[in-house]
Design an enzyme around this catalytic site. Structure first.
Site, PDB file in Angstrom:
ATOM      1  N   ASN A 109     -18.858   1.804   2.947  1.00 38.02           N
ATOM      2  CA  ASN A 109     -17.957   2.420   3.476  1.00 38.02           C
ATOM      3  C   ASN A 109     -17.601   2.062   4.772  1.00 38.02           C
ATOM      4  OD1 ASN A 109     -18.348   3.946   1.295  1.00 38.02           O
ATOM      5  ND2 ASN A 109     -19.315   5.692   2.097  1.00 38.02           N
ATOM      6  N   THR A 154      32.455   1.478  15.383  1.00 37.85           N
ATOM      7  CA  THR A 154      31.549   2.752  14.887  1.00 37.85           C
ATOM      8  C   THR A 154      32.557   3.290  13.684  1.00 37.85           C
ATOM      9  OG1 THR A 154      33.217   4.275  16.315  1.00 37.85           O
ATOM     10  CG2 THR A 154      31.359   3.189  17.572  1.00 37.85           C
ATOM     11  N   HIS A 155      31.519   3.828  12.975  1.00 40.12           N
ATOM     12  CA  HIS A 155      32.144   4.269  11.721  1.00 40.12           C
ATOM     13  C   HIS A 155      32.545   3.115  10.775  1.00 40.12           C
ATOM     14  CE1 HIS A 155      32.051   8.433  13.364  1.00 40.12           C
ATOM     15  NE2 HIS A 155      32.389   7.895  14.534  1.00 40.12           N
ATOM     16  N   LYS A 282      31.174 -19.508  -5.903  1.00 40.62           N
ATOM     17  CA  LYS A 282      30.395 -18.717  -5.171  1.00 40.62           C
ATOM     18  C   LYS A 282      29.378 -18.989  -4.133  1.00 40.62           C
ATOM     19  CE  LYS A 282      29.926 -14.426  -6.620  1.00 40.62           C
ATOM     20  NZ  LYS A 282      30.032 -13.348  -5.654  1.00 40.62           N
ATOM     21  N   ASN A 284      26.174 -17.354  -2.244  1.00 41.01           N
ATOM     22  CA  ASN A 284      25.806 -15.483  -2.143  1.00 41.01           C
ATOM     23  C   ASN A 284      24.809 -15.388  -1.181  1.00 41.01           C
ATOM     24  OD1 ASN A 284      27.526 -14.657  -4.268  1.00 41.01           O
ATOM     25  ND2 ASN A 284      25.963 -15.479  -5.840  1.00 41.01           N
ATOM     26  N   TYR A 316     -15.737   9.200   2.997  1.00 42.12           N
ATOM     27  CA  TYR A 316     -15.122   8.566   2.276  1.00 42.12           C
ATOM     28  C   TYR A 316     -14.899   8.780   0.852  1.00 42.12           C
ATOM     29  CZ  TYR A 316     -14.535   4.296  -0.714  1.00 42.12           C
ATOM     30  OH  TYR A 316     -13.734   3.252  -1.596  1.00 42.12           O
ATOM     31  N   GLN A 321      -9.534   3.493  -2.041  1.00 45.40           N
ATOM     32  CA  GLN A 321      -9.399   2.133  -2.354  1.00 45.40           C
ATOM     33  C   GLN A 321      -8.254   1.539  -2.534  1.00 45.40           C
ATOM     34  OE1 GLN A 321     -12.641   0.386  -4.655  1.00 45.40           O
ATOM     35  NE2 GLN A 321     -11.096   0.477  -6.558  1.00 45.40           N
ATOM     36  N   LYS A 324      -5.531  -0.810   0.109  1.00 38.16           N
ATOM     37  CA  LYS A 324      -5.383  -2.277   0.139  1.00 38.16           C
ATOM     38  C   LYS A 324      -4.046  -2.669  -0.527  1.00 38.16           C
ATOM     39  CE  LYS A 324      -9.702  -2.382  -0.340  1.00 38.16           C
ATOM     40  NZ  LYS A 324     -10.136  -1.036   0.141  1.00 38.16           N
TER      41      LYS A 324
HETATM   42  N1  ARG Z   1     -14.102  -1.032  -2.924  1.00 35.74           N
HETATM   43  C1  ARG Z   1     -14.142  -0.047  -1.988  1.00 35.74           C
HETATM   44  C2  ARG Z   1     -13.069   0.328  -1.236  1.00 35.74           C
HETATM   45  O1  ARG Z   1     -12.204  -0.536  -1.038  1.00 35.74           O
HETATM   46  C3  ARG Z   1     -15.285  -0.190  -1.190  1.00 35.74           C
HETATM   47  C4  ARG Z   1     -15.977   1.013  -0.888  1.00 35.74           C
HETATM   48  C5  ARG Z   1     -16.746   1.540  -1.618  1.00 35.74           C
HETATM   49  N2  ARG Z   1     -17.580   2.670  -1.144  1.00 35.74           N
HETATM   50  C6  ARG Z   1     -18.088   3.391  -2.201  1.00 35.74           C
HETATM   51  N3  ARG Z   1     -18.841   4.486  -1.613  1.00 35.74           N
HETATM   52  N4  ARG Z   1     -17.877   3.585  -3.313  1.00 35.74           N
HETATM   53  O2  ARG Z   1     -12.766   1.331  -0.763  1.00 35.74           O
END
Ligand code: ARG
Length: 458
Positions: A109, A154-155, A282, A284, A316, A321, A324
Protein backbone atom coordinates in the site's frame (compact mmCIF):
# COMPACT_ATOMS: atom_id res chain seq x y z
CA UNK A 1 3.24 -17.44 -9.79
CA UNK A 2 3.70 -17.42 -6.08
CA UNK A 3 1.54 -14.87 -4.27
CA UNK A 4 3.15 -12.50 -1.77
CA UNK A 5 0.13 -13.10 0.45
CA UNK A 6 0.08 -16.91 0.18
CA UNK A 7 -0.30 -18.30 3.69
CA UNK A 8 -3.79 -18.19 4.94
CA UNK A 9 -5.69 -18.98 1.78
CA UNK A 10 -6.14 -21.70 -0.83
CA UNK A 11 -5.36 -21.14 -4.50
CA UNK A 12 -7.49 -18.70 -6.52
CA UNK A 13 -9.60 -19.56 -9.49
CA UNK A 14 -7.37 -18.61 -12.48
CA UNK A 15 -10.17 -16.38 -13.78
CA UNK A 16 -10.13 -14.44 -10.51
CA UNK A 17 -6.34 -14.38 -10.64
CA UNK A 18 -6.24 -12.80 -14.02
CA UNK A 19 -9.04 -10.38 -13.10
CA UNK A 20 -7.11 -9.31 -10.01
CA UNK A 21 -3.77 -8.93 -11.75
CA UNK A 22 -2.55 -5.44 -12.63
CA UNK A 23 0.87 -6.25 -14.00
CA UNK A 24 -0.10 -5.60 -17.61
CA UNK A 25 -0.71 -1.99 -16.51
CA UNK A 26 1.66 -1.39 -13.59
CA UNK A 27 4.59 -3.19 -15.25
CA UNK A 28 5.72 0.23 -16.49
CA UNK A 29 6.50 1.11 -12.87
CA UNK A 30 9.35 -1.42 -12.70
CA UNK A 31 12.04 1.25 -12.41
CA UNK A 32 10.29 3.22 -9.69
CA UNK A 33 9.53 -0.01 -7.84
CA UNK A 34 13.16 -1.13 -7.92
CA UNK A 35 14.58 2.30 -7.05
CA UNK A 36 12.11 2.51 -4.16
CA UNK A 37 13.08 -0.98 -3.03
CA UNK A 38 16.77 -0.11 -3.14
CA UNK A 39 16.16 2.92 -0.90
CA UNK A 40 14.12 0.74 1.42
CA UNK A 41 16.86 -1.88 1.67
CA UNK A 42 19.50 0.79 2.34
CA UNK A 43 17.34 2.29 5.08
CA UNK A 44 16.74 -1.15 6.63
CA UNK A 45 20.51 -1.76 6.64
CA UNK A 46 21.45 1.68 7.97
CA UNK A 47 18.99 1.51 10.83
CA UNK A 48 20.10 -2.03 11.77
CA UNK A 49 16.65 -3.50 11.09
CA UNK A 50 18.41 -5.98 8.80
CA UNK A 51 22.12 -6.73 8.61
CA UNK A 52 24.26 -4.38 6.53
CA UNK A 53 25.58 -7.28 4.45
CA UNK A 54 22.05 -8.51 3.72
CA UNK A 55 21.02 -4.99 2.72
CA UNK A 56 24.03 -4.76 0.39
CA UNK A 57 23.22 -8.10 -1.21
CA UNK A 58 19.60 -7.04 -1.76
CA UNK A 59 20.69 -3.71 -3.25
CA UNK A 60 23.17 -5.25 -5.70
CA UNK A 61 20.68 -7.88 -6.78
CA UNK A 62 17.97 -5.25 -7.30
CA UNK A 63 20.43 -3.25 -9.40
CA UNK A 64 21.07 -6.32 -11.53
CA UNK A 65 17.34 -6.92 -11.94
CA UNK A 66 16.93 -3.35 -13.16
CA UNK A 67 19.83 -3.71 -15.59
CA UNK A 68 18.47 -7.01 -16.88
CA UNK A 69 15.01 -5.56 -17.48
CA UNK A 70 16.44 -2.54 -19.28
CA UNK A 71 18.69 -4.76 -21.40
CA UNK A 72 15.74 -6.94 -22.36
CA UNK A 73 17.27 -9.97 -20.60
CA UNK A 74 14.52 -10.17 -18.02
CA UNK A 75 10.95 -10.04 -19.25
CA UNK A 76 8.26 -8.86 -16.85
CA UNK A 77 6.02 -11.90 -16.49
CA UNK A 78 2.37 -11.22 -17.15
CA UNK A 79 1.39 -14.05 -14.81
CA UNK A 80 2.47 -12.13 -11.70
CA UNK A 81 -0.09 -10.26 -9.65
CA UNK A 82 1.58 -6.88 -9.93
CA UNK A 83 4.97 -5.26 -10.42
CA UNK A 84 5.71 -5.32 -6.68
CA UNK A 85 5.21 -9.10 -6.58
CA UNK A 86 7.30 -9.55 -9.71
CA UNK A 87 10.31 -7.65 -8.35
CA UNK A 88 10.19 -9.32 -4.94
CA UNK A 89 9.74 -12.81 -6.36
CA UNK A 90 12.59 -12.24 -8.82
CA UNK A 91 14.81 -11.05 -5.97
CA UNK A 92 14.05 -14.14 -3.93
CA UNK A 93 14.69 -16.31 -6.98
CA UNK A 94 18.14 -14.76 -7.25
CA UNK A 95 19.29 -14.52 -3.62
CA UNK A 96 16.99 -16.92 -1.83
CA UNK A 97 15.65 -16.25 1.66
CA UNK A 98 17.55 -12.98 2.03
CA UNK A 99 15.27 -11.53 -0.64
CA UNK A 100 12.36 -12.13 1.69
CA UNK A 101 13.77 -9.54 4.11
CA UNK A 102 13.10 -6.64 1.76
CA UNK A 103 9.45 -6.30 2.64
CA UNK A 104 10.16 -5.71 6.35
CA UNK A 105 8.39 -2.56 7.54
CA UNK A 106 6.69 -2.05 4.21
CA UNK A 107 3.37 -2.84 2.56
CA UNK A 108 2.35 -2.77 -1.05
CA UNK A 109 0.00 0.00 0.00
CA UNK A 110 2.76 2.48 0.77
CA UNK A 111 4.92 0.95 -1.95
CA UNK A 112 2.40 1.65 -4.71
CA UNK A 113 1.72 5.13 -3.32
CA UNK A 114 5.46 5.78 -3.57
CA UNK A 115 5.91 4.24 -7.02
CA UNK A 116 3.13 6.35 -8.55
CA UNK A 117 4.56 9.51 -6.99
CA UNK A 118 8.04 8.77 -8.35
CA UNK A 119 6.57 8.02 -11.77
CA UNK A 120 4.40 11.13 -11.81
CA UNK A 121 7.26 13.31 -10.58
CA UNK A 122 9.39 12.27 -13.57
CA UNK A 123 6.54 12.62 -16.05
CA UNK A 124 5.45 16.00 -14.70
CA UNK A 125 9.04 17.24 -15.05
CA UNK A 126 9.03 16.00 -18.64
CA UNK A 127 5.74 17.79 -19.33
CA UNK A 128 7.04 21.01 -17.75
CA UNK A 129 10.05 20.81 -20.05
CA UNK A 130 7.86 20.20 -23.10
CA UNK A 131 5.60 23.10 -22.14
CA UNK A 132 8.58 25.42 -21.92
CA UNK A 133 9.69 24.33 -25.41
CA UNK A 134 6.16 24.89 -26.64
CA UNK A 135 6.04 28.36 -25.10
CA UNK A 136 9.34 29.15 -26.71
CA UNK A 137 7.97 28.12 -30.12
CA UNK A 138 4.83 30.22 -29.58
CA UNK A 139 6.90 33.25 -28.55
CA UNK A 140 9.17 32.85 -31.60
CA UNK A 141 6.26 32.69 -34.00
CA UNK A 142 4.66 35.67 -32.29
CA UNK A 143 7.89 37.62 -32.63
CA UNK A 144 7.81 37.09 -36.39
CA UNK A 145 4.22 38.35 -36.57
CA UNK A 146 4.13 41.47 -34.41
CA UNK A 147 2.74 43.45 -37.33
CA UNK A 148 0.60 40.75 -38.96
CA UNK A 149 -2.89 42.21 -38.73
CA UNK A 150 -5.73 39.72 -38.44
CA UNK A 151 -9.36 39.90 -37.41
CA UNK A 152 -10.07 39.30 -33.76
CA UNK A 153 -13.37 37.51 -33.21
CA UNK A 154 -16.14 37.31 -30.69
CA UNK A 155 -19.02 34.89 -31.41
CA UNK A 156 -16.83 33.92 -34.39
CA UNK A 157 -17.81 37.25 -35.96
CA UNK A 158 -15.14 39.77 -36.83
CA UNK A 159 -14.85 42.08 -33.83
CA UNK A 160 -11.72 44.20 -33.62
CA UNK A 161 -8.37 43.98 -35.38
CA UNK A 162 -5.51 42.28 -33.55
CA UNK A 163 -2.24 40.77 -34.74
CA UNK A 164 -1.34 37.13 -35.17
CA UNK A 165 1.30 37.74 -32.50
CA UNK A 166 -1.32 39.02 -30.07
CA UNK A 167 -3.52 36.03 -30.85
CA UNK A 168 -0.66 33.55 -30.35
CA UNK A 169 0.42 35.14 -27.12
CA UNK A 170 -3.07 34.71 -25.70
CA UNK A 171 -2.42 30.97 -25.98
CA UNK A 172 1.09 31.59 -24.63
CA UNK A 173 -0.44 32.95 -21.41
CA UNK A 174 -2.79 29.97 -21.14
CA UNK A 175 0.02 27.45 -21.57
CA UNK A 176 2.18 29.38 -19.11
CA UNK A 177 -0.55 28.95 -16.51
CA UNK A 178 -0.72 25.25 -17.44
CA UNK A 179 2.99 25.05 -16.78
CA UNK A 180 2.59 26.80 -13.43
CA UNK A 181 -0.19 24.41 -12.46
CA UNK A 182 2.09 21.47 -13.32
CA UNK A 183 4.87 22.98 -11.21
CA UNK A 184 2.47 23.31 -8.33
CA UNK A 185 1.12 19.76 -8.49
CA UNK A 186 4.70 18.50 -8.76
CA UNK A 187 5.14 19.53 -5.11
CA UNK A 188 2.63 16.86 -4.07
CA UNK A 189 4.74 14.23 -5.82
CA UNK A 190 7.82 15.07 -3.79
CA UNK A 191 6.25 13.98 -0.49
CA UNK A 192 7.29 10.47 0.52
CA UNK A 193 4.54 8.13 1.75
CA UNK A 194 6.89 5.19 2.34
CA UNK A 195 7.00 4.00 5.92
CA UNK A 196 3.24 4.40 6.27
CA UNK A 197 3.10 0.64 5.64
CA UNK A 198 -0.36 -0.92 5.32
CA UNK A 199 -2.11 2.00 7.04
CA UNK A 200 -0.87 2.23 10.60
CA UNK A 201 2.88 2.69 10.36
CA UNK A 202 5.20 0.16 11.99
CA UNK A 203 6.85 -0.85 15.24
CA UNK A 204 10.25 -1.14 13.52
CA UNK A 205 12.63 1.79 14.12
CA UNK A 206 12.49 2.97 10.49
CA UNK A 207 13.95 6.25 9.26
CA UNK A 208 11.38 7.71 6.89
CA UNK A 209 13.30 10.93 6.34
CA UNK A 210 16.42 9.03 5.28
CA UNK A 211 14.44 6.83 2.90
CA UNK A 212 12.71 9.84 1.36
CA UNK A 213 16.01 11.67 0.96
CA UNK A 214 17.56 8.65 -0.77
CA UNK A 215 14.77 9.01 -3.33
CA UNK A 216 15.17 12.77 -3.71
CA UNK A 217 11.88 13.45 -1.94
CA UNK A 218 11.98 16.59 0.16
CA UNK A 219 9.27 15.82 2.66
CA UNK A 220 7.59 12.87 4.32
CA UNK A 221 3.82 12.53 4.60
CA UNK A 222 2.32 13.37 7.97
CA UNK A 223 -0.39 10.74 8.43
CA UNK A 224 -0.01 7.09 7.52
CA UNK A 225 -3.69 6.50 6.73
CA UNK A 226 -3.84 9.51 4.44
CA UNK A 227 -0.61 8.40 2.74
CA UNK A 228 -2.00 5.10 1.53
CA UNK A 229 -5.60 6.20 0.99
CA UNK A 230 -5.58 9.20 -1.23
CA UNK A 231 -4.92 9.65 -4.91
CA UNK A 232 -5.51 13.39 -4.92
CA UNK A 233 -2.02 13.95 -6.31
CA UNK A 234 -3.06 11.92 -9.38
CA UNK A 235 -6.34 13.77 -9.64
CA UNK A 236 -4.54 17.08 -9.39
CA UNK A 237 -2.28 16.13 -12.27
CA UNK A 238 -5.24 14.82 -14.26
CA UNK A 239 -7.22 18.03 -13.72
CA UNK A 240 -4.22 20.04 -14.84
CA UNK A 241 -3.86 17.74 -17.83
CA UNK A 242 -7.55 18.19 -18.68
CA UNK A 243 -7.22 21.97 -18.60
CA UNK A 244 -4.05 21.83 -20.67
CA UNK A 245 -5.80 19.60 -23.24
CA UNK A 246 -8.76 21.98 -23.31
CA UNK A 247 -6.35 24.76 -24.31
CA UNK A 248 -4.65 22.56 -26.88
CA UNK A 249 -8.01 21.53 -28.25
CA UNK A 250 -9.16 25.13 -28.67
CA UNK A 251 -5.93 25.99 -30.43
CA UNK A 252 -6.41 22.92 -32.62
CA UNK A 253 -9.92 23.99 -33.50
CA UNK A 254 -8.51 27.27 -34.80
CA UNK A 255 -5.59 25.62 -36.56
CA UNK A 256 -8.20 23.53 -38.38
CA UNK A 257 -10.48 26.47 -39.08
CA UNK A 258 -7.76 28.92 -40.08
CA UNK A 259 -6.15 26.42 -42.45
CA UNK A 260 -9.44 25.80 -44.26
CA UNK A 261 -9.97 27.30 -47.72
CA UNK A 262 -12.63 29.57 -46.28
CA UNK A 263 -10.23 31.31 -43.88
CA UNK A 264 -6.91 30.48 -45.53
CA UNK A 265 -4.93 32.33 -42.82
CA UNK A 266 -2.32 29.64 -42.22
CA UNK A 267 -0.94 26.56 -43.90
CA UNK A 268 0.00 23.45 -41.98
CA UNK A 269 3.20 21.87 -43.26
CA UNK A 270 2.78 18.71 -45.37
CA UNK A 271 4.77 16.93 -42.67
CA UNK A 272 1.81 17.33 -40.30
CA UNK A 273 -1.05 16.80 -42.74
CA UNK A 274 -2.60 13.81 -44.42
CA UNK A 275 -4.33 13.18 -47.70
CA UNK A 276 -7.54 11.46 -48.65
CA UNK A 277 -7.67 7.97 -50.13
CA UNK A 278 -10.22 9.12 -52.71
CA UNK A 279 -10.04 12.91 -53.11
CA UNK A 280 -6.67 13.79 -54.62
CA UNK A 281 -6.89 17.51 -53.85
CA UNK A 282 -7.27 17.04 -50.09
CA UNK A 283 -4.86 18.11 -47.39
CA UNK A 284 -6.31 17.31 -44.01
CA UNK A 285 -5.34 18.66 -40.58
CA UNK A 286 -5.44 15.22 -38.92
CA UNK A 287 -2.86 15.95 -36.24
CA UNK A 288 -4.77 18.96 -34.92
CA UNK A 289 -8.00 16.97 -35.15
CA UNK A 290 -6.49 14.09 -33.19
CA UNK A 291 -5.29 16.42 -30.47
CA UNK A 292 -8.79 17.89 -30.28
CA UNK A 293 -10.23 14.36 -30.19
CA UNK A 294 -7.82 13.03 -27.57
CA UNK A 295 -8.92 15.77 -25.20
CA UNK A 296 -12.00 13.63 -24.61
CA UNK A 297 -10.06 10.72 -23.14
CA UNK A 298 -8.11 13.02 -20.80
CA UNK A 299 -11.38 14.46 -19.48
CA UNK A 300 -12.75 10.91 -19.21
CA UNK A 301 -9.73 9.68 -17.27
CA UNK A 302 -10.17 12.46 -14.72
CA UNK A 303 -13.80 11.65 -14.28
CA UNK A 304 -13.12 7.92 -14.06
CA UNK A 305 -10.70 8.32 -11.16
CA UNK A 306 -12.83 10.92 -9.37
CA UNK A 307 -15.66 8.40 -9.52
CA UNK A 308 -13.46 5.50 -8.36
CA UNK A 309 -12.41 7.49 -5.31
CA UNK A 310 -15.66 9.16 -4.29
CA UNK A 311 -17.16 6.49 -2.04
CA UNK A 312 -14.12 4.63 -0.70
CA UNK A 313 -13.82 4.08 3.01
CA UNK A 314 -10.32 4.58 4.40
CA UNK A 315 -7.72 3.25 3.97
CA UNK A 316 -6.56 1.25 0.91
CA UNK A 317 -9.18 -0.50 -1.24
CA UNK A 318 -8.51 -2.52 -4.34
CA UNK A 319 -10.69 -0.13 -6.34
CA UNK A 320 -7.65 2.13 -6.26
CA UNK A 321 -5.75 -0.20 -8.54
CA UNK A 322 -7.90 1.36 -11.26
CA UNK A 323 -5.97 4.62 -10.82
CA UNK A 324 -3.04 3.69 -13.01
CA UNK A 325 -4.64 2.96 -16.36
CA UNK A 326 -6.37 6.34 -16.33
CA UNK A 327 -3.35 8.22 -15.03
CA UNK A 328 -0.88 6.63 -17.46
CA UNK A 329 -3.19 7.32 -20.37
CA UNK A 330 -3.49 11.01 -19.46
CA UNK A 331 0.29 11.28 -19.03
CA UNK A 332 1.02 9.59 -22.36
CA UNK A 333 -1.64 11.56 -24.20
CA UNK A 334 -0.39 14.92 -22.96
CA UNK A 335 3.24 14.05 -23.74
CA UNK A 336 2.42 12.74 -27.22
CA UNK A 337 0.24 15.74 -28.04
CA UNK A 338 2.88 18.25 -26.95
CA UNK A 339 5.63 16.37 -28.77
CA UNK A 340 3.79 16.57 -32.07
CA UNK A 341 2.43 20.07 -31.54
CA UNK A 342 5.75 21.84 -31.01
CA UNK A 343 7.22 21.01 -34.44
CA UNK A 344 3.82 21.37 -36.12
CA UNK A 345 3.41 24.90 -34.78
CA UNK A 346 6.95 25.84 -35.77
CA UNK A 347 6.27 24.66 -39.33
CA UNK A 348 2.97 26.51 -39.78
CA UNK A 349 3.27 29.14 -42.48
CA UNK A 350 1.38 32.36 -41.93
CA UNK A 351 -0.49 33.90 -44.86
CA UNK A 352 -0.12 37.52 -43.84
CA UNK A 353 -1.90 38.99 -46.88
CA UNK A 354 -4.96 36.81 -46.40
CA UNK A 355 -5.19 37.78 -42.74
CA UNK A 356 -4.79 41.45 -43.53
CA UNK A 357 -7.35 41.28 -46.32
CA UNK A 358 -9.84 39.64 -43.98
CA UNK A 359 -9.11 42.37 -41.43
CA UNK A 360 -9.69 45.13 -43.99
CA UNK A 361 -13.25 44.01 -44.75
CA UNK A 362 -15.30 43.48 -41.67
CA UNK A 363 -15.88 46.96 -40.24
CA UNK A 364 -13.66 46.15 -37.31
CA UNK A 365 -12.72 49.83 -37.08
CA UNK A 366 -16.31 50.77 -36.26
CA UNK A 367 -15.48 51.07 -32.54
CA UNK A 368 -12.65 53.41 -33.47
CA UNK A 369 -15.02 55.48 -35.58
CA UNK A 370 -17.44 55.74 -32.66
CA UNK A 371 -14.57 56.65 -30.33
CA UNK A 372 -13.50 59.33 -32.84
CA UNK A 373 -16.96 60.92 -32.67
CA UNK A 374 -16.96 60.71 -28.87
CA UNK A 375 -13.59 62.42 -28.70
CA UNK A 376 -15.07 65.17 -30.91
CA UNK A 377 -17.71 65.74 -28.25
CA UNK A 378 -20.62 63.47 -29.28
CA UNK A 379 -22.07 61.38 -26.38
CA UNK A 380 -20.96 57.73 -26.80
CA UNK A 381 -24.49 56.34 -27.20
CA UNK A 382 -25.21 58.78 -30.07
CA UNK A 383 -21.82 58.07 -31.60
CA UNK A 384 -22.55 54.33 -31.38
CA UNK A 385 -25.93 54.76 -33.14
CA UNK A 386 -24.58 56.99 -35.89
CA UNK A 387 -21.66 54.60 -36.51
CA UNK A 388 -24.13 51.75 -36.78
CA UNK A 389 -26.04 53.65 -39.44
CA UNK A 390 -22.84 54.45 -41.37
CA UNK A 391 -21.83 50.76 -41.24
CA UNK A 392 -25.27 49.66 -42.47
CA UNK A 393 -25.04 52.11 -45.39
CA UNK A 394 -21.45 51.04 -46.13
CA UNK A 395 -22.53 47.40 -46.29
CA UNK A 396 -25.24 48.36 -48.82
CA UNK A 397 -22.66 50.31 -50.87
CA UNK A 398 -20.15 47.42 -50.54
CA UNK A 399 -17.54 49.85 -49.24
CA UNK A 400 -15.17 49.70 -46.29
CA UNK A 401 -15.25 52.60 -43.82
CA UNK A 402 -11.95 53.86 -45.24
CA UNK A 403 -13.45 53.97 -48.73
CA UNK A 404 -16.27 56.38 -47.80
CA UNK A 405 -15.43 59.96 -48.91
CA UNK A 406 -15.14 62.80 -46.40
CA UNK A 407 -18.06 64.69 -48.02
CA UNK A 408 -20.23 61.65 -47.42
CA UNK A 409 -19.09 61.51 -43.78
CA UNK A 410 -19.83 65.20 -43.34
CA UNK A 411 -23.39 64.55 -44.48
CA UNK A 412 -23.78 62.28 -41.42
CA UNK A 413 -22.23 64.81 -39.03
CA UNK A 414 -20.29 68.05 -39.37
CA UNK A 415 -17.76 66.88 -36.74
CA UNK A 416 -16.06 64.62 -39.29
CA UNK A 417 -12.83 65.89 -40.81
CA UNK A 418 -9.82 64.46 -42.73
CA UNK A 419 -8.09 63.32 -39.51
CA UNK A 420 -10.71 60.50 -39.40
CA UNK A 421 -8.77 58.38 -41.90
CA UNK A 422 -5.71 58.20 -39.65
CA UNK A 423 -7.95 56.92 -36.86
CA UNK A 424 -9.83 54.25 -38.81
CA UNK A 425 -6.81 52.91 -40.66
CA UNK A 426 -6.72 49.25 -39.52
CA UNK A 427 -3.00 49.29 -38.79
CA UNK A 428 -3.45 52.45 -36.76
CA UNK A 429 -6.35 50.89 -34.88
CA UNK A 430 -4.00 48.13 -33.74
CA UNK A 431 -1.04 50.39 -33.04
CA UNK A 432 -3.08 52.71 -30.88
CA UNK A 433 -4.40 49.85 -28.75
CA UNK A 434 -1.31 49.99 -26.60
CA UNK A 435 -2.91 49.49 -23.20
CA UNK A 436 -1.13 46.76 -21.19
CA UNK A 437 -2.04 43.42 -22.70
CA UNK A 438 -3.31 45.01 -25.91
CA UNK A 439 -2.41 44.14 -29.53
CA UNK A 440 -0.04 47.06 -30.26
CA UNK A 441 3.33 45.64 -31.32
CA UNK A 442 5.21 47.08 -28.35
CA UNK A 443 2.61 45.68 -25.95
CA UNK A 444 2.85 42.21 -27.49
CA UNK A 445 6.65 42.48 -27.48
CA UNK A 446 6.56 42.94 -23.73
CA UNK A 447 4.24 39.90 -23.44
CA UNK A 448 6.83 37.89 -25.36
CA UNK A 449 9.64 39.15 -23.11
CA UNK A 450 7.58 38.21 -20.07
CA UNK A 451 7.07 34.64 -21.28
CA UNK A 452 10.75 34.31 -22.15
CA UNK A 453 11.71 35.47 -18.64
CA UNK A 454 9.25 33.02 -17.08
CA UNK A 455 10.67 30.13 -19.11
CA UNK A 456 14.16 30.98 -17.85
CA UNK A 457 12.97 30.55 -14.25
CA UNK A 458 12.05 26.91 -14.79
N1 ARG B 1 -1.58 -3.60 -7.37
C1 ARG B 1 -2.02 -2.86 -6.24
C2 ARG B 1 -2.44 -1.47 -6.70
O1 ARG B 1 -1.99 -1.05 -7.70
C3 ARG B 1 -0.94 -2.72 -5.22
C4 ARG B 1 -1.42 -2.57 -3.82
C5 ARG B 1 -1.99 -3.81 -3.35
N2 ARG B 1 -2.33 -3.78 -1.98
C6 ARG B 1 -3.22 -4.61 -1.46
N3 ARG B 1 -3.43 -4.52 -0.20
N4 ARG B 1 -3.83 -5.51 -2.18
O2 ARG B 1 -3.21 -0.80 -6.09
Amino acid sequence: MSKLWKGRMDENDPVADSFNSSISIDGVLYKQDIIGSIAHAVMLGNTGIIKKEDSELIVSSLEEILEDIEAGKLIISKTEEDIHSFVENELTKRIGDKGKMLHTARSRNDQVALDIRLYLKGKTEEIINLLSLFLDAIAEKANENLNTIMPGYTHLQKAQPVTYAHYLMSYGMMFLRDLERMKDSLKRCTVSPIGSCALAGTTYPIDRVMEGELLGLKEISKNSMDSVSDRDFCLEFMSNAAILMMHLSRLSEEVILFSSGEFNYIEISDAYSTGSSIMPQKKNPDIAELVRGKTGRVYGNLFALLTVMKGLPLAYNKDMQEDKEALFDSVDTVINCLKVYIPMLKAISVKKEAMEKAAAYGYMNATDLADYLTKKGMPFRDAYKLTGKIVADAIKMKKSLEEIKIEEYKAYSPVFSEDLYGVIDIKECVKRRNSEGGPAPESVKSQIDYIKEEIKKI
